[in-house]
Scaffold this motif. Structure first.
Motif, PDB file in Angstrom:
ATOM      1  N   ASP A 323       9.112  -8.582  -2.023  1.00  0.00           N
ATOM      2  CA  ASP A 323       9.089  -8.469  -0.561  1.00  0.00           C
ATOM      3  C   ASP A 323       8.145  -7.401  -0.012  1.00  0.00           C
ATOM      4  N   ALA A 324       7.524  -6.638  -0.874  1.00  0.00           N
ATOM      5  CA  ALA A 324       6.581  -5.652  -0.331  1.00  0.00           C
ATOM      6  C   ALA A 324       5.278  -6.355   0.019  1.00  0.00           C
ATOM      7  N   VAL A 325       4.811  -6.119   1.240  1.00  0.00           N
ATOM      8  CA  VAL A 325       3.530  -6.704   1.640  1.00  0.00           C
ATOM      9  C   VAL A 325       2.611  -5.569   2.053  1.00  0.00           C
ATOM     10  N   LEU A 326       1.333  -5.856   2.161  1.00  0.00           N
ATOM     11  CA  LEU A 326       0.406  -4.828   2.622  1.00  0.00           C
ATOM     12  C   LEU A 326       0.761  -4.456   4.056  1.00  0.00           C
ATOM     13  N   PRO A 327       0.597  -3.186   4.417  1.00  0.00           N
ATOM     14  CA  PRO A 327       0.982  -2.751   5.760  1.00  0.00           C
ATOM     15  C   PRO A 327       0.087  -3.386   6.820  1.00  0.00           C
ATOM     16  N   LYS A 328       0.625  -3.449   8.022  1.00  0.00           N
ATOM     17  CA  LYS A 328      -0.139  -3.984   9.143  1.00  0.00           C
ATOM     18  C   LYS A 328      -1.014  -2.858   9.688  1.00  0.00           C
ATOM     19  N   ARG A 357      14.798   5.845  12.288  1.00  0.00           N
ATOM     20  CA  ARG A 357      15.253   4.984  11.196  1.00  0.00           C
ATOM     21  C   ARG A 357      15.406   5.726   9.874  1.00  0.00           C
ATOM     22  N   GLY A 358      15.073   7.015   9.886  1.00  0.00           N
ATOM     23  CA  GLY A 358      15.186   7.770   8.630  1.00  0.00           C
ATOM     24  C   GLY A 358      14.096   7.411   7.631  1.00  0.00           C
ATOM     25  N   GLU A 359      12.918   7.012   8.124  1.00  0.00           N
ATOM     26  CA  GLU A 359      11.802   6.690   7.235  1.00  0.00           C
ATOM     27  C   GLU A 359      10.731   7.768   7.335  1.00  0.00           C
ATOM     28  N   GLN A 360       9.839   7.768   6.366  1.00  0.00           N
ATOM     29  CA  GLN A 360       8.814   8.813   6.335  1.00  0.00           C
ATOM     30  C   GLN A 360       7.509   8.359   6.968  1.00  0.00           C
ATOM     31  N   SER A 361       6.793   9.347   7.556  1.00  0.00           N
ATOM     32  CA  SER A 361       5.462   9.100   8.107  1.00  0.00           C
ATOM     33  C   SER A 361       4.468  10.009   7.401  1.00  0.00           C
ATOM     34  N   LEU A 362       3.252   9.514   7.302  1.00  0.00           N
ATOM     35  CA  LEU A 362       2.174  10.315   6.726  1.00  0.00           C
ATOM     36  C   LEU A 362       1.028  10.380   7.729  1.00  0.00           C
ATOM     37  N   LEU A 363       0.594  11.586   8.050  1.00  0.00           N
ATOM     38  CA  LEU A 363      -0.580  11.733   8.897  1.00  0.00           C
ATOM     39  C   LEU A 363      -1.725  12.268   8.058  1.00  0.00           C
ATOM     40  N   PHE A 364      -2.807  11.530   8.098  1.00  0.00           N
ATOM     41  CA  PHE A 364      -3.955  11.851   7.260  1.00  0.00           C
ATOM     42  C   PHE A 364      -5.085  12.419   8.110  1.00  0.00           C
ATOM     43  N   LEU A 365      -5.527  13.614   7.741  1.00  0.00           N
ATOM     44  CA  LEU A 365      -6.644  14.250   8.441  1.00  0.00           C
ATOM     45  C   LEU A 365      -7.422  15.024   7.398  1.00  0.00           C
ATOM     46  N   ASN A 366      -8.648  14.594   7.175  1.00  0.00           N
ATOM     47  CA  ASN A 366      -9.361  15.210   6.060  1.00  0.00           C
ATOM     48  C   ASN A 366     -10.073  16.495   6.468  1.00  0.00           C
ATOM     49  N   ARG A 367      -9.302  17.410   7.028  1.00  0.00           N
ATOM     50  CA  ARG A 367      -9.896  18.671   7.433  1.00  0.00           C
ATOM     51  C   ARG A 367      -8.806  19.735   7.410  1.00  0.00           C
ATOM     52  N   ARG A 368      -8.964  20.681   6.513  1.00  0.00           N
ATOM     53  CA  ARG A 368      -7.922  21.689   6.420  1.00  0.00           C
ATOM     54  C   ARG A 368      -8.238  22.883   7.313  1.00  0.00           C
ATOM     55  N   ASN A 490       9.632   5.649   0.567  1.00  0.00           N
ATOM     56  CA  ASN A 490      10.265   5.513   1.881  1.00  0.00           C
ATOM     57  C   ASN A 490       9.271   5.696   3.024  1.00  0.00           C
ATOM     58  N   LEU A 491       8.011   5.548   2.691  1.00  0.00           N
ATOM     59  CA  LEU A 491       6.967   5.804   3.678  1.00  0.00           C
ATOM     60  C   LEU A 491       6.580   4.491   4.361  1.00  0.00           C
ATOM     61  N   THR A 492       6.753   4.429   5.690  1.00  0.00           N
ATOM     62  CA  THR A 492       6.472   3.164   6.378  1.00  0.00           C
ATOM     63  C   THR A 492       5.442   3.311   7.495  1.00  0.00           C
ATOM     64  N   LEU A 493       4.924   4.524   7.665  1.00  0.00           N
ATOM     65  CA  LEU A 493       3.892   4.720   8.685  1.00  0.00           C
ATOM     66  C   LEU A 493       2.802   5.643   8.150  1.00  0.00           C
ATOM     67  N   VAL A 494       1.566   5.207   8.309  1.00  0.00           N
ATOM     68  CA  VAL A 494       0.435   6.084   8.028  1.00  0.00           C
ATOM     69  C   VAL A 494      -0.379   6.192   9.313  1.00  0.00           C
ATOM     70  N   GLY A 495      -0.606   7.416   9.765  1.00  0.00           N
ATOM     71  CA  GLY A 495      -1.450   7.640  10.939  1.00  0.00           C
ATOM     72  C   GLY A 495      -2.740   8.295  10.478  1.00  0.00           C
ATOM     73  N   GLY A 529       8.784  -2.404   0.085  1.00  0.00           N
ATOM     74  CA  GLY A 529       9.282  -3.583   0.800  1.00  0.00           C
ATOM     75  C   GLY A 529      10.203  -3.163   1.930  1.00  0.00           C
ATOM     76  N   GLY A 530      11.002  -4.094   2.443  1.00  0.00           N
ATOM     77  CA  GLY A 530      11.891  -3.761   3.562  1.00  0.00           C
ATOM     78  C   GLY A 530      11.754  -4.808   4.644  1.00  0.00           C
ATOM     79  N   ASP A 531      12.647  -4.728   5.632  1.00  0.00           N
ATOM     80  CA  ASP A 531      12.678  -5.786   6.647  1.00  0.00           C
ATOM     81  C   ASP A 531      11.535  -5.651   7.635  1.00  0.00           C
ATOM     82  N   VAL A 532      11.289  -4.414   8.066  1.00  0.00           N
ATOM     83  CA  VAL A 532      10.229  -4.187   9.050  1.00  0.00           C
ATOM     84  C   VAL A 532       8.947  -3.858   8.285  1.00  0.00           C
ATOM     85  N   PRO A 533       7.856  -4.583   8.524  1.00  0.00           N
ATOM     86  CA  PRO A 533       6.623  -4.277   7.798  1.00  0.00           C
ATOM     87  C   PRO A 533       6.100  -2.887   8.147  1.00  0.00           C
ATOM     88  N   ALA A 534       5.502  -2.236   7.183  1.00  0.00           N
ATOM     89  CA  ALA A 534       4.955  -0.904   7.411  1.00  0.00           C
ATOM     90  C   ALA A 534       3.697  -1.009   8.268  1.00  0.00           C
TER      91      ALA A 534
END
Ligand code: ADP
Ligand code: ZN
Ligand code: ZN
Length: 667
Positions: A323-328, A357-368, A490-495, A529-534
């Motif tokens: 049930d895991a699909v590529l994220p939208k 929903r108790g899920e994890q998010s990742l924010l990506f910024l290539n600048r420290r 448990n990561l369902t969002l990448v910004g 995977g999961g019900d709501v697509p990432a």
């Protein structure tokens, strides 16, 4: 006791191999010896043992000791370092010796003897049979069989989307090989040290009786020596390492795996600027063994090899977990959604939903850092580094400005050094600043930043990743360190913040790199995977850009086809071959003058020599840098010409510091 003469390669900047006299038991080629050199005693590598020497007897010095407790390095290994020296135009000793553990090159053998003793004590009966392995899906099974059953030199490209279970393919291929050849050694390369623990854990649970050794640059010297010896003796059967492991002595090597083969970290960027991927392929060919290069976004070089039929392509089109699909993937148009503090409303909304929903998010910024620069709004002063063509980056919590190129540091000025204005403003944002905004916006959330600054202490990166895996983090902010390899469940969002700058870089590889990076970081989402697509949300000002269109469709193949066509038309790699001569001097004119002499000094039929130019970042730590690019449609022709050129460059005896890079990736 008879006398013989040893030809010994030393780690010296000149292509120097020296003869020494030796009285004692006749050593073997590939052994190490301690010899006097100038006023020092150094360890060198025995290349030949002869009855006589062309050097006059009164000029010959005696070798002091032979490291006879250590088995000789094999002919295969000698051929490998010989090839690397030749191909990258470096002295043999400078390639062969620094790759060995430092403790092996000491005048004293205390560390070596201790290491060998530990190795003997650790030798235990090994059982290469794996513990139960999960059922592969048909595509995985086909790939694992192809790799596990391959014989002879068989280069394979495992092209599998993120989360397609490439690791499982490698492990089951290893199991097949080890079932057939219980003594075999397997080399697995990964791009980053912080990816080894996860894979190491996987391998240990799968092959509980098997000795595993890791080789990477952050091992302590003692451990490095012990692991190297375990590999050299053949006792370590699976060797997991970063790029430097490609130069290890592996007497029973039967399979090489390169995970995330497109990753730029496989290219060493100083000293011997080798490509671990290219050397690994050469090694596999020479040994006549299979090698598999795995990636969701292969290097265009590898992709082109596969298309030309030189590499066999193995494809995994789907994610492995049920049930895991590529994220939208969606674009957020920053022209319409005005960001506040760099974050747009739709992105904040998406984060809020994950928190609920108790899920994890990742924010990506290539600048420290906090902000890439501070400035004075009244007179226009900006925080340039006094030693580099670069800005001093604001590190707010430490109250410091720091140059990321020369490490110059200073306190944040209280007022503008030019006009005295006390209101200095940070401009732009780095990971620290985003972390600060998010903490203010989501006071309840557990926020963690992972970048080179937050993980300076040994073990701290591992601890940070562990806490993400344990679910102790709601929002993860990071640089490219977090983008690759990790299997966050448990990561369902990448910004993705601020990727646009790379779209307009003058480096022709920038788009390839950006695409790979976006696909990698996007690939961290929705792996369980999961019900709501990432979801993956990219904040951009260029929603029409074709690169983003390809990312939206997860379409590496289209993207690669387009870029390869452009490269072919423009006469760029992988359709031609390049080398880059770099020069460093106090004055940029001196560097350019040297490069001009280098350009004009030799005939160059069949070779294109470009004009010398200052490097984009011209000055680093008060040294001015310039470069000269040479190109050819024929690799052998370029190689032969470079050899003659290097000899010519050495004859110039310039005070300018120069270095030559073959197959450069940063131009
Ligand atoms: P990749 O390296 O291709 O991005 P991974 O090897 O990290 O992917 O695998 C992604 C996830 O899929 C992991 O959690 C892994 O345990 C799981 N997985 C792999 N193969 C299978 C399989 N055949 N059945 C179920 N889960 C699998
Ligand atoms: Zn000012
Ligand atoms: Zn600097």
């Amino acid at each position: 006791m008879s006398v013989c003469y040893l030809r010994i390669a030393l780690d010296t900047p000149l292509d120097a191999v020296f003869d020494y006299r030796w009285q004692g038991e006749r050593p073997a080629v590939g052994q190490l010896a301690l010899v006097p050199f100038g006023t020092r005693e150094v360890v060198g590598l025995i290349l030949a043992v002869a009855e006589s020497s062309a050097v006059a007897p009164d000029k010959l010095k005696d070798a002091l000791a032979v490291r006879s407790q250590l088995a000789p390095l094999s002919d295969e290994w000698l051929a490998l370092v010989g090839f690397a020296a030749d191909y990258y135009q470096r002295p043999l000793g400078e390639v062969a010796l620094p790759g060995l553990p430092r403790n092996l090159r000491l005048a004293s053998t205390v560390a070596l003897d201790r290491g060998l003793k530990k190795l003997a004590a650790a030798a235990v009966a090994q059982d290469p049979r794996p513990a139960a392995m999960p059922q592969l899906n048909p595509a995985q099974q086909e790939a694992a069989d192809a790799i596990g059953q391959a014989s002879g030199f068989s280069p394979m490209l495992l092209f599998g989307v993120t989360g397609s279970g490439k690791t499982e393919v490698y492990l089951q291929a290893c199991a097949q090989l080890l079932a057939r050849e219980p003594d075999a050694q397997i080399l697995i390369l990964v791009p980053e040290i912080n990816l080894t623990p996860q894979l190491e854990g996987n391998i240990r649970t799968r092959f509980p009786g098997l000795q595993l050794a890791t080789l990477h640059s952050s091992l302590a010297e003692g451990e490095r020596l012990r692991n190297w010896l375990a590999v050299h003796s053949g006792a370590a059967r699976i060797v997991l390492g970063t790029r430097l492991a490609v130069l290890a002595s592996l007497p029973r090597l039967r399979l090489i795996v390169i995970d995330e083969e497109h990753d730029p970290s496989y290219k060493q960027q100083e000293g011997l600027r080798y490509s671990a991927r290219d050397l690994a392929v050469w090694r596999a060919r020479q040994l006549g063994i299979p090698i598999v290069l795995g990636s969701a976004t292969p290097a265009l070089e590898s992709w082109q090899h596969a298309h030309a039929g030189r590499y066999r392509k193995l494809v995994l089109r789907e994610r492995a977990v049920k049930d895991a699909v590529l994220p939208k993937v969606k674009l957020i148009d920053m022209e319409r959604e005005r960001p506040r503090d760099g974050l747009t409303a739709p992105l904040l909304e998406a984060i809020r939903a994950r928190l609920a929903r108790g899920e994890q998010s990742l924010l990506f910024l290539n600048r420290r850092g906090y902000a890439p620069v501070i400035c004075c709004e009244s007179c226009g002063w900006i925080s340039n580094c006094s030693r580099c063509t670069a800005y001093m980056v604001l590190h707010k919590s430490e109250h410091r400005l720091r140059c990321h190129h020369c490490s110059l540091e200073m306190r944040i000025p209280r007022h503008c050094p030019t006009c005295g204005n006390v209101d200095l403003q940070p401009l732009g944002r780095g990971t620290q600043r985003v972390e600060e905004h998010l903490a203010a916006l989501f006071p309840q959330a557990r926020i963690l930043r992972i970048d080179a600054d937050s993980t300076r202490r040994k073990g701290s990166a591992q601890a940070a990743f562990d806490s993400v895996h344990r679910g102790e983090v709601d929002i993860l902010i990071g640089t490219q360190m977090v983008a690759k390899g990790h299997d966050f469940k448990n990561l369902t969002l990448v910004g993705i913040l601020n990727p646009d700058t790379a779209l307009f870089s003058q480096d022709y590889r920038a788009s390839e790199r950006l695409f790979a990076q976006l696909m990698q970081v996007a690939g961290r989402a929705g792996r369980a995977g999961g019900d709501v697509p990432a979801e993956v949300l990219i904040q951009t000002r260029y929603v029409q850009h074709p690169l983003y269109a390809a990312v939206l469709r997860h379409d590496y193949e289209r993207f690669a086809a387009v870029i390869l066509t452009e490269r072919r038309q423009a006469g760029l790699p992988p359709f031609i071959y390049q080398a880059l001569l770099r020069a460093e001097a106090r004055a940029v004119e001196d560097a350019i003058a040297f490069l001009e002499a280098a350009r004009d000094g030799m005939e160059h039929a069949g070779i294109t020599i470009n004009d010398p130019i200052p490097m984009t970042m011209t000055r680093v730590a008060n040294v001015e840098r310039a470069q000269l690019l040479v190109e050819s449609a024929s690799r052998p022709q370029l190689q032969a010409w470079l050899k003659a050129w290097v000899a010519y460059l050495r004859s110039l005896k310039t005070r300018v510091k120069w270095s030559l890079e073959v197959d450069p990736i940063d131009i």
